[in-house]
Design a protein around this motif. Structure first.
Motif, PDB file in Angstrom:
ATOM      1  N   THR A 183     -10.769 -17.528  31.047  1.00  0.00           N
ATOM      2  CA  THR A 183     -10.155 -17.209  32.489  1.00  0.00           C
ATOM      3  C   THR A 183     -11.125 -16.791  33.501  1.00  0.00           C
ATOM      4  N   ILE A 184     -10.821 -17.363  34.910  1.00  0.00           N
ATOM      5  CA  ILE A 184     -11.396 -16.790  36.072  1.00  0.00           C
ATOM      6  C   ILE A 184     -10.306 -16.081  36.945  1.00  0.00           C
ATOM      7  N   GLU A 185     -10.401 -15.173  36.962  1.00  0.00           N
ATOM      8  CA  GLU A 185      -9.427 -14.459  37.839  1.00  0.00           C
ATOM      9  C   GLU A 185      -9.967 -14.379  39.482  1.00  0.00           C
ATOM     10  N   VAL A 186      -9.077 -14.980  40.259  1.00  0.00           N
ATOM     11  CA  VAL A 186      -9.510 -15.379  41.722  1.00  0.00           C
ATOM     12  C   VAL A 186      -8.750 -14.217  42.618  1.00  0.00           C
ATOM     13  N   LEU A 187      -9.399 -13.629  43.401  1.00  0.00           N
ATOM     14  CA  LEU A 187      -9.146 -12.370  44.011  1.00  0.00           C
ATOM     15  C   LEU A 187      -9.262 -12.660  45.701  1.00  0.00           C
TER      16      LEU A 187
END
Length: 187
Positions: A177-181
């Motif tokens: 997963t890549i969390e986008v903020l």
């Protein structure tokens, strides 16, 4: 007067490859995990994917058009906001970016988080007993420096030889997963 990122491929800053490698080596020795963090336009996803294919467990991408052209002050603030409360034992940066080459972001993030910083490390001992030791380059050689953890470390290119992502690592990265903020997420 801002860098035109649209005309270049999204590749990892070379010195950051050494930081990822060092983080992976420490995580393998201590049973920890590596989370890759990048701030920048959408093509920075490729940078994070490379770290994931090298072995990082997950990624975080700070992505917001309001950050375009950010200086070191804004960049350090955004990164510090992401790191607050995440419980990292070590935060490892490359010593400088290839665009500005200022070597200030690690120090600024350490200051914002109230953490000790080990600068220009060319050797890091796996942390233990709440401390971390590093050989930090100086004009006359190096100093052996110790700090309590959590701590911020900036590494130089002489610290290791970054691994090449294997086919297995590239395939595994697709499932991570890549969390986008955004700026709103950071407050």
């Amino acid at each position: 007067n801002t860098l035109d990122r649209d005309s270049v491929d999204g590749v990892m800053n070379e010195i950051d490859e050494y930081a990822v490698e060092e983080a992976l080596k420490i995580a393998e020795a201590t049973g920890g995990e590596v989370i890759a963090l990048s701030m920048g336009p959408s093509q920075n996803t490729e940078t994070i994917k490379k770290a994931l294919s090298m072995g990082a467990a997950s990624g975080i991408h700070i992505l917001d058009d309001g950050l375009a052209g950010s200086d070191a002050i804004a960049t350090s603030l955004a990164i510090a906001k992401v790191l607050e409360g995440r419980g990292a034992d070590l935060i490892i940066f490359g010593s400088e970016s290839t665009d500005a080459r200022m070597s200030v972001i690690p120090a600024m993030v350490a200051e914002r988080l109230g953490l000790p910083q080990l600068t220009f490390a060319n050797k890091v001992a796996a942390p233990g007993d709440g401390t971390v030791k590093a050989h930090c380059l100086t004009d006359y050689g190096y100093d052996v420096v110790a700090a309590s953890t959590p701590a911020v470390i900036s590494v130089v290119e002489k610290i290791n030889e970054p691994r090449y992502p294997s086919f297995k690592g590239i395939m595994a990265a697709k499932k991570k997963t890549i969390e986008v903020l955004t700026l709103a997420d950071l407050g």
